[in-house]
Design a protein around this motif. Structure first.
Motif, mmCIF file in Angstrom:
data_model
loop_
_atom_site.group_PDB
_atom_site.id
_atom_site.type_symbol
_atom_site.label_atom_id
_atom_site.label_comp_id
_atom_site.label_asym_id
_atom_site.label_seq_id
_atom_site.Cartn_x
_atom_site.Cartn_y
_atom_site.Cartn_z
ATOM 1 N N TYR A 86 -10.665 13.197 -9.810
ATOM 2 C CA TYR A 86 -10.474 11.791 -9.428
ATOM 3 C C TYR A 86 -10.732 11.612 -7.937
ATOM 4 C CZ TYR A 86 -5.871 13.393 -7.761
ATOM 5 O OH TYR A 86 -4.871 14.054 -7.114
ATOM 6 N N GLY A 87 -10.930 10.366 -7.555
ATOM 7 C CA GLY A 87 -11.088 10.040 -6.145
ATOM 8 C C GLY A 87 -9.755 9.594 -5.580
ATOM 9 N N ALA A 88 -9.438 10.071 -4.391
ATOM 10 C CA ALA A 88 -8.128 9.761 -3.813
ATOM 11 C C ALA A 88 -8.020 8.309 -3.385
ATOM 12 C CB ALA A 88 -7.862 10.670 -2.616
ATOM 13 N N THR A 89 -9.154 7.680 -3.145
ATOM 14 C CA THR A 89 -9.139 6.285 -2.703
ATOM 15 C C THR A 89 -9.991 5.450 -3.641
ATOM 16 O OG1 THR A 89 -11.126 6.388 -1.340
ATOM 17 C CG2 THR A 89 -9.062 7.125 -0.329
ATOM 18 N N GLY A 90 -9.957 4.149 -3.392
ATOM 19 C CA GLY A 90 -10.801 3.248 -4.171
ATOM 20 C C GLY A 90 -12.125 2.976 -3.493
ATOM 21 N N GLY A 91 -12.336 3.613 -2.336
ATOM 22 C CA GLY A 91 -13.601 3.443 -1.636
ATOM 23 C C GLY A 91 -13.701 2.111 -0.923
ATOM 24 N N GLY A 92 -14.874 1.880 -0.340
ATOM 25 C CA GLY A 92 -15.140 0.607 0.299
ATOM 26 C C GLY A 92 -14.534 0.480 1.682
ATOM 27 N N SER A 93 -14.610 -0.746 2.190
ATOM 28 C CA SER A 93 -14.163 -1.008 3.550
ATOM 29 C C SER A 93 -12.674 -0.739 3.715
ATOM 30 C CB SER A 93 -14.456 -2.458 3.916
ATOM 31 O OG SER A 93 -15.802 -2.759 3.680
#
Lengths: 481, 252
Positions: A86-93
């Motif tokens: 999984y990714g620890a963040t949701g990405g983006g700004s």
């Protein structure tokens, strides 16, 4: 005139075909991981910290457990363990494009099992917030040709990257350097088939409900490291991609592809719809047939309830009741007759014209020339008990306008019974196959544990036998005339 | 072109702040159970935070430049970004684009070719022109803005380049992809609009058939984006969709 014909055909199709059904239960999820089976149940994880469980693949409810939060996981079974990434963040700004991808193992996905315990997450990839990559949205594939484990990750901010993991530890292979394989997409996933690696990716606008333009595209390469080209030869590093599935019906924004191979010729794909207008516009899990056309994957359509000719792929004949053929009034005119007489349409033969000629008990079935007669028209609707299988409900199949139902018999033949009772031998599983044709299987064959399918053993003779993807005897088409 | 993540993260953050994890669990199809462990976030070993143009760009010279091997136009005059209040990229309808771009135009003379280093006033803001060659096929405006220490999100960029032809070339098309939306003009005439929340995809959209005049031809472009990456690519293609390369590019 051509336009008129097309319009009439479309109208008829609309009248004859019904609704496209989504998963039932409470299948609300975003960014579902590839569906994994564990101890007879199906699991998928989503953005957040949990996911969905289903005991039959059709009815889904919350209950899967994944710690770590973050977004857009993927899952795979390797040996007797499950690897979740999984990714620890949701990405983006919001995260400053600073992300990390983590992996963790579990012996089981059943949160009620005493063996249920995730290992400590391990970081296997990251982005520093400045580079042309945002480390979110992982997808993993165990290469069936080499046994090597591959990870793709990234989003619109820069490149989608490919990295290699150790399938024994889930860690990044020491010294492995990530390779750029695509741009302007996210939620990537690799799959392999017949010498090709396919990179599935999601384009379009996410997270805008009914206005989301999310769609899934694909490119392919002979090498795992690319270049991945689309059907026009355009590289995915140039934004290329061939459409796999887009919005349609009353669902918008399919994204986050996952593939399941059930058996030879039977494949499914999972994704989410950004909005299912029939479920309050919520983001829902979708499971659709996965077809292969000209060596490209494309989403099939879930079966639509309706009234159909059931056509055998073997010769093109249609499944029908064994009843006397009732002739229609002769319409053939002699040659040389007056052609200036007014033209009057001839009405079709109706059920009421013939049903009195049919026996009232069980009636056998055969396969014959399709003449759009009442004994050849089958109405197919989801069974009322809501039972199902991966991606679909069981169906009842009755002669249109009647309750006369198709049923499996204890001697592995097929028959129609006067009335549908809901007995399991009257319930039918319908899977669209990878070539676009269909497999039709009874839920049970009385007195047997065998998985049998409806087969054309002769041009005109249906039976139940083992399914063979390499034989047209095993395949059927549903035609809405 | 950054879609998923602003909303998702906002929702996740609100859930944490309000302590309503159970509600979030239900909403996202999650089950209560194992508590969340602290997220292990990797610390970047080395981040290239240098604000430099030289990573992706080089200054355009007076020597005319050919398009790259696939016909992409890498030389552009770029105006520092005009800041716009754009929270999401799903607003770029045809009308929005035309209204916003024309109302933030630096000049109604679409044949004007600004000078490298010149300053132009748009509204009450004075902005500087840069004549640059991109080192890659596309032109990463996000990186340009970062390098010149200007806003990268919610921005409108103006672009100009000059196409020099030894002979007239007929029946070609201007082909572009941009993130998220934009418009292009050739010799003063609007030839292409890319509306919607688009990805920077090669040959995403093309003009109708055009003619490049013998001598100078002026391409004007405008590319707009809300949050996330902003870039574009432009080339000319022939009747078969193949790149046209028999011209040179300059900034004057």
């Amino acid at each position: 005139m051509k336009m008129k014909t097309a319009g009439a055909t479309t109208l008829l199709s609309l009248l004859l075909t019904g609704t496209l059904m989504a998963q039932v239960g409470r299948p609300f999820i975003h960014d579902p991981s590839t569906i994994v089976e564990c101890d007879g149940k199906y699991y998928t994880f989503g953005t957040g910290s949990g996911g969905l469980i289903s005991s039959d693949g059709w009815t889904w409810n919350s209950g899967a457990v994944r710690p770590g939060g973050g977004a857009a996981p993927d899952a795979i079974k390797i040996g007797d363990r499950y690897l979740v990434v999984y990714g620890a963040t949701g990405g983006g700004s919001a995260s400053g494009h600073k992300g990390s991808i983590l992996t963790m193992w579990n012996k089981t996905l059943d949160p009620n099992s005493p063996d249920f315990k995730y290992t400590e997450p391990i970081v296997v990839a990251s982005s520093d917030g400045y580079e042309d990559c945002d480390a979110i949205d992982p997808g993993i594939m165990l290469d069936p040709t080499t046994g090597r484990l591959w990870l793709t990750y990234g989003t619109y901010f820069g490149f989608i990257r490919l990295a290699e993991l150790d399938p024994k530890t889930g860690k990044r292979v020491e010294g492995n350097k990530a390779v750029d394989v695509a741009i302007v997409c996210e939620a990537t996933d690799l799959i392999y088939r017949d010498g090709w690696y396919y990179l599935l990716a999601t384009h379009g606008t996410c997270c805008d409900g009914a206005n989301s333009t999310y769609n899934i595209v694909v490119g392919r390469s002979r090498s795992i490291t690319g270049p991945y080209l689309d059907n026009t030869g355009r590289c995915m590093l140039e934004g290329g991609g061939k459409m796999v599935v887009a919005s349609g019906g009353r669902v918008t924004g399919p994204g986050h592809f996952g593939r399941m191979i059930l058996e030879d010729g039977v494949e499914k794909m999972s994704c989410h719809y950004e909005a299912d207008l029939d479920q309050g516009g919520r983001s829902v899990l979708a499971i659709r047939p996965l077809l292969w056309k000209n060596e490209w994957p494309v989403a099939g359509d879930n079966f639509k309830e309706g009234t159909y000719e059931i056509e055998s792929e073997r010769r093109g004949y249609a499944l029908e009741l064994v009843v006397d053929f009732v002739r229609m009034p002769r319409t053939m005119r002699g040659f040389g007759q007056n052609t200036n007489e007014p033209i009057k349409p001839v009405p079709s033969q109706e059920l009421s014209d013939v049903i009195h000629t049919w026996p009232t008990g069980n009636i056998n079935v055969r396969i014959g020339d399709y003449m759009f007669r009442p004994h050849q028209k089958w109405t197919i609707t989801a069974a009322p008990d809501s039972s199902g299988y991966l991606g679909g409900p069981y169906y009842k199949i009755v002669i249109a306008g009647t309750d006369r139902a198709l049923a499996a018999t204890a001697d592995a033949e097929v028959v129609t019974v006067p009335a549908f009772t809901g007995a399991p031998e009257q319930l039918w599983r319908i899977d669209q196959l990878t070539d676009g044709t269909y497999r039709i299987m009874p839920k049970v064959v009385p007195g047997s544990n065998k998985k049998l399918a409806l087969i054309s053993i002769g041009d005109s003779t249906p039976t139940l036998a083992e399914f063979d993807m390499n034989s047209d005897n095993s395949k059927w088409n549903f035609k809405a005339h | 072109m950054n879609r998923k993540h602003t909303f998702l993260l906002l929702a996740m953050a609100i859930c944490v702040l309000l302590g309503v994890q159970a509600s979030a669990v239900t909403a996202l199809g999650q089950a209560p159970g194992q508590g969340q462990k602290p997220i292990q976030v990797i610390t970047p070993i080395q981040s290239d935070t240098t604000r430099t143009l030289s990573t992706l760009f080089s200054p355009a010279t007076s020597e005319k430049k050919a398009p790259d091997s696939k016909g992409f136009i890498q030389r552009w005059l770029v105006l520092e970004p005009i800041k716009k209040d754009i929270a999401r990229n799903n607003i770029f309808t045809d009308n929005y684009l035309r209204n916003t771009i024309y109302s933030n135009n630096f000049s109604t003379d679409f044949l004007i070719v600004p000078k490298d280093g010149a300053k132009t006033k748009v509204g009450d803001r004075e902005l500087k022109w840069y004549a640059l060659d991109s080192k890659i096929f596309n032109f990463k405006l996000y990186r340009f803005a970062y390098a010149v220490n200007k806003p990268q999100n919610g921005v409108l960029f103006w672009l100009v380049t000059v196409i020099n032809c030894e002979e007239e070339i007929k029946n070609l098309r201007l082909s572009a992809g941009c993130n998220s939306a934009g418009m292009f003009w050739l010799n003063g005439k609007e030839v292409l609009m890319l509306s919607g929340d688009r990805d920077m995809v090669v040959d995403n959209c093309t003009s109708s058939r055009l003619t490049l005049n013998k001598g100078k031809n002026i391409i004007r472009g405008a590319v707009i984006n809300g949050p996330g990456m902003i870039d574009f690519c432009v080339r000319f293609i022939d009747e078969k969709g193949l790149p046209i390369k028999n011209y040179t590019i300059s900034c004057e």
